[in-house]
Design an enzyme around this catalytic site. Structure first.
Site: not given
Length: 175
Positions: A130, A133
């Site tokens: 991700c 993130c």
């Protein structure tokens, strides 16, 4: 299973992973808590029961109960967040403006030093791929004074643990 038995279970073609596990286990760039929590959160995120069992057995006793719980919590919450925020990042559109409406209280109160928890969340986010993130956690870590070398060390742990899990998925491990 211990770290040594985990290394012994690796086939010859994964010698580099075995060497990396050994050198990372003795790395002093991270504090013992950061190192142990990174190994454990990365193992859980890598989804291989033998790897998780071995690394929790190796590093769990070295952590306080709160730190062990926080490492597990980092893997759990990022398991959810990485899917959601990877979707938001890749699809874009209106989703970026919409509130997530997912509970994430553990991020605000992980029970350990916030930087340690962010480091573990970063490792899990790297394993789960991700980008949004990773950018967020890296920014939080830098603001908390965590060095590039420390972040890189945690990413090296995450990469190696994941590589070990992938390798052992195709190898029968002796009991």
């Amino acid at each position: 299973m211990s770290l040594d038995s985990l290394k012994a279970a690796l086939p010859d073609y994964a010698k580099d992973l075995k060497l990396n596990l050994g050198s990372l286990a003795n790395d002093f760039v991270l504090t013992p808590q950061q190192l142990g929590g990174t190994f454990i959160a990365s193992a859980i995120a890598s989804r291989n029961p033998a790897v998780t069992h071995a690394l929790v057995a190796e590093y769990g006793p070295r952590l306080s109960p709160e730190a062990l719980q926080a490492a597990r919590a980092a893997a759990a919450i990022m398991g959810m967040n990485n899917v959601y925020y990877r979707f938001v990042h890749l699809v874009g559109g209106d989703y970026e403006k919409m509130p997530a409406r997912l509970r994430m209280n553990v991020i605000a109160n992980p029970g350990v030093d916030k930087a340690d928890f962010e480091l573990w969340a970063m490792a899990v986010s790297a394993i789960n791929g991700c980008g949004l993130c990773m950018e967020s956690h890296e920014r939080q870590l830098r603001e908390a004074g965590v060095t590039s070398e420390q972040i890189q060390a945690a990413m090296r742990v995450a990469a190696t643990v994941h590589g070990v899990a992938v390798t052992l998925d195709g190898v029968e491990i002796p009991a």
